[in-house]
Design an enzyme around this catalytic site. Structure first.
Site, short mmCIF file in Angstrom:
data_model
loop_
_atom_site.label_atom_id
_atom_site.label_comp_id
_atom_site.label_asym_id
_atom_site.label_seq_id
_atom_site.Cartn_x
_atom_site.Cartn_y
_atom_site.Cartn_z
N ARG A 187 0.86 -1.19 0.00
CA ARG A 187 0.00 0.00 0.00
C ARG A 187 0.88 1.23 0.00
O ARG A 187 1.96 1.23 0.64
CB ARG A 187 -0.88 0.06 1.26
CG ARG A 187 -2.11 -0.79 1.22
CD ARG A 187 -3.15 -0.25 0.23
NE ARG A 187 -4.35 -1.08 0.23
CZ ARG A 187 -4.56 -2.08 -0.62
NH1 ARG A 187 -3.69 -2.38 -1.55
NH2 ARG A 187 -5.70 -2.78 -0.57
N HIS A 196 -1.24 0.83 -9.51
CA HIS A 196 -1.91 -0.03 -8.52
C HIS A 196 -2.66 -1.18 -9.21
O HIS A 196 -3.87 -1.36 -9.01
CB HIS A 196 -2.87 0.80 -7.63
CG HIS A 196 -3.33 0.03 -6.41
ND1 HIS A 196 -3.61 0.63 -5.20
CD2 HIS A 196 -3.55 -1.30 -6.20
CE1 HIS A 196 -4.00 -0.28 -4.33
NE2 HIS A 196 -3.97 -1.47 -4.92
P1 NDP Z 1 -2.10 -11.34 4.80
O1 NDP Z 1 -3.06 -10.79 5.80
O2 NDP Z 1 -2.27 -12.75 4.35
O3 NDP Z 1 -0.61 -11.17 5.33
C1 NDP Z 1 -0.17 -10.02 5.96
C2 NDP Z 1 1.25 -10.23 6.45
O4 NDP Z 1 1.75 -8.99 6.94
C3 NDP Z 1 1.33 -11.25 7.59
O5 NDP Z 1 2.48 -12.04 7.45
C4 NDP Z 1 1.47 -10.35 8.81
O6 NDP Z 1 2.20 -10.92 9.89
C5 NDP Z 1 2.27 -9.21 8.25
N1 NDP Z 1 2.10 -8.02 9.09
C6 NDP Z 1 0.98 -7.34 9.39
N2 NDP Z 1 1.25 -6.33 10.24
C7 NDP Z 1 2.57 -6.39 10.49
C8 NDP Z 1 3.45 -5.63 11.30
N3 NDP Z 1 3.02 -4.60 12.04
N4 NDP Z 1 4.75 -5.98 11.31
C9 NDP Z 1 5.20 -7.02 10.59
N5 NDP Z 1 4.42 -7.79 9.81
C10 NDP Z 1 3.12 -7.48 9.76
O7 NDP Z 1 -2.18 -10.35 3.54
P2 NDP Z 1 -1.92 -10.68 2.00
O8 NDP Z 1 -0.61 -11.34 1.88
O9 NDP Z 1 -3.10 -11.33 1.41
O10 NDP Z 1 -1.87 -9.19 1.39
C11 NDP Z 1 -0.93 -8.25 1.83
C12 NDP Z 1 -1.28 -6.86 1.30
O11 NDP Z 1 -1.03 -6.76 -0.11
C13 NDP Z 1 -2.75 -6.45 1.39
O12 NDP Z 1 -3.09 -6.05 2.71
C14 NDP Z 1 -2.83 -5.30 0.40
O13 NDP Z 1 -2.53 -4.09 1.06
C15 NDP Z 1 -1.73 -5.62 -0.61
N6 NDP Z 1 -2.26 -5.92 -1.94
C16 NDP Z 1 -1.91 -5.12 -2.99
C17 NDP Z 1 -2.36 -5.40 -4.26
C18 NDP Z 1 -1.93 -4.58 -5.42
O14 NDP Z 1 -2.47 -4.75 -6.52
N7 NDP Z 1 -0.95 -3.72 -5.27
C19 NDP Z 1 -3.26 -6.53 -4.52
C20 NDP Z 1 -3.55 -7.31 -3.35
C21 NDP Z 1 -3.08 -7.01 -2.11
P3 NDP Z 1 1.70 -12.24 10.65
O15 NDP Z 1 1.94 -13.37 9.68
O16 NDP Z 1 2.56 -12.31 11.83
O17 NDP Z 1 0.24 -12.03 10.94
C1 OXD Z 2 -6.15 -5.41 -3.05
C2 OXD Z 2 -5.69 -4.47 -4.07
O1 OXD Z 2 -6.04 -5.13 -1.85
O2 OXD Z 2 -5.99 -4.67 -5.26
O3 OXD Z 2 -6.65 -6.50 -3.44
O4 OXD Z 2 -4.99 -3.51 -3.74
#
Ligand code: NDP
Ligand code: OXD
Length: 314
Positions: free
Chosen positions: A229, A277
């Site tokens: 993000r 994005h």
């Molecule tokens: P998940 O919820 O599956 O994974 C999130 C990960 O981030 C987990 O490993 C979590 O740790 C870690 N995390 C969260 N908070 C912290 C913190 N404070 N410190 C360290 N690690 C942290 O999410 P996804 O993998 O499905 O997606 C990740 C992000 O990708 C989405 O939230 C979205 O913002 C972004 N995204 C962007 C897209 C784009 O087109 N650019 C498309 C889709 C998603 P833990 O394992 O310990 O819980």
């Molecule tokens: C998502 C994105 O969060 O597209 O899926 O950013």
């Protein structure tokens, strides 16, 4: 039982049409259309206007149309109903394609060759590091981070990851928590950010993090890839690190303000790669099928999949 499609920035008619096709027997309506608020049982959202879901007395669940849910949790009037997010093989595959493609472009110095081609310049260049000598560190070991790591590993990169809680993943050096951040960064040549935007992660990709990356790696200068993000990154700090040479390249799919303003220096910086994005777009058919499955589960009394933990923000 109607389904409300509440999206901004996307073609709402297209989403209504797809959901209607995948949810026969239900009425699918768009936010702002002509419907009785009491008839709405489910809402699907991508950046719905704050407060727009608060007057639906029979709402049972909200389905985010993205994997990230910061767009929903920003709403101070969000109804107190279960919220789910997208976990979908199609979206995951798209994100890993984006990450692996850019890691390989960096490894194989493709942008340099493009510049040389434009100058009809043939240089006998043998200076190519091996993938195993390039260390890719992924921040976020969730659904997307794990899949990207798996595919980066297949390409031969040395891989590590960092997350909030401790993980053990075969072949991946895992770090966690505040204590793990510095050592993780210090051994990373390509930093891939796949974190959610939460109060804890906001603005964390700043100069301290960027200057903490390995400065002695096979690429000479570290590289940032952020597809998480825009709110995670400090763009002034990214530009400053590119200028002072502590960062070699920034590959950004997400921005503090989207669409990226025309006046942003990121657009024209020679060491910045911008995409709008769309690293992993939500494909209406794949996401529609997931929502149809979720509604089916709810109505059969089964637990919803991919529930968001509201307190932790992802
Ligand atoms: P998940 O919820 O599956 O994974 C999130 C990960 O981030 C987990 O490993 C979590 O740790 C870690 N995390 C969260 N908070 C912290 C913190 N404070 N410190 C360290 N690690 C942290 O999410 P996804 O993998 O499905 O997606 C990740 C992000 O990708 C989405 O939230 C979205 O913002 C972004 N995204 C962007 C897209 C784009 O087109 N650019 C498309 C889709 C998603 P833990 O394992 O310990 O819980
Ligand atoms: C998502 C994105 O969060 O597209 O899926 O950013």
């Amino acid at each position: 039982m109607s389904v409300l499609v509440a999206v901004t920035g996307w073609d709402v008619a297209h989403w209504v049409e797809r959901f209607q096709r995948l949810l026969p027997g239900r009425t699918v309506v768009a936010l702002g259309g002509d419907y009785d608020p009491a008839s709405i049982h489910y809402a699907v959202s991508w950046k719905h206007p704050a407060g727009s879901l608060s007057q639906l007395p029979n709402l049972k669940a909200i389905f985010s149309l993205g994997a990230g849910v910061d767009h929903l949790l920003n709403d101070p009037h969000l109804p107190d109903v279960p919220v789910t997010r997208v976990v979908d093989a199609d979206l995951t595959a798209r994100m890993s394609e984006y990450v692996v493609m850019h890691a390989l472009m960096v490894l194989r110095q493709q942008r340099r060759y493009q510049k040389q081609q434009a100058q009809t310049l043939w240089l006998d260049d043998r200076d190519q590091p091996a993938a195993q000598d390039v260390r890719v560190g992924v921040m976020g070991l969730g659904v997307l981070g794990r899949d990207a790591l798996h595919k980066l590993k297949v390409m031969g990169f040395s891989v590590s990851g960092w997350s909030r809680s401790a993980h053990h993943i075969d072949g991946v050096t895992c770090f966690s928590g505040e204590d793990g951040l510095k050592p993780f960064l210090a051994q990373t040549d390509i930093l891939v950010v796949l974190l959610p935007l939460t109060p804890d992660t906001k603005g964390m990709i700043n100069k301290d993090v960027l200057k903490g990356l390995a400065q002695d790696g096979a690429l000479q200068k570290p590289v940032l890839i952020n597809a998480g993000r825009g709110g995670l990154q400090n763009e002034v700090d990214i530009l400053a690190c590119l200028e002072d040479g502590s960062l070699g390249e920034a590959i950004l799919d997400v921005f503090e303000t989207e669409p990226l303003p025309a006046a942003s220096p990121l657009w024209t910086h020679p060491c910045v790669v911008v995409s709008p994005h769309n690293a992993a777009m939500s494909a209406p058919d794949a996401i529609g099928q997931l929502v149809a499955r979720q509604i089916g589960r709810m109505e059969q009394g089964q637990p919803l999949l991919h529930l968001v933990e509201m307190k932790r923000g992802y």
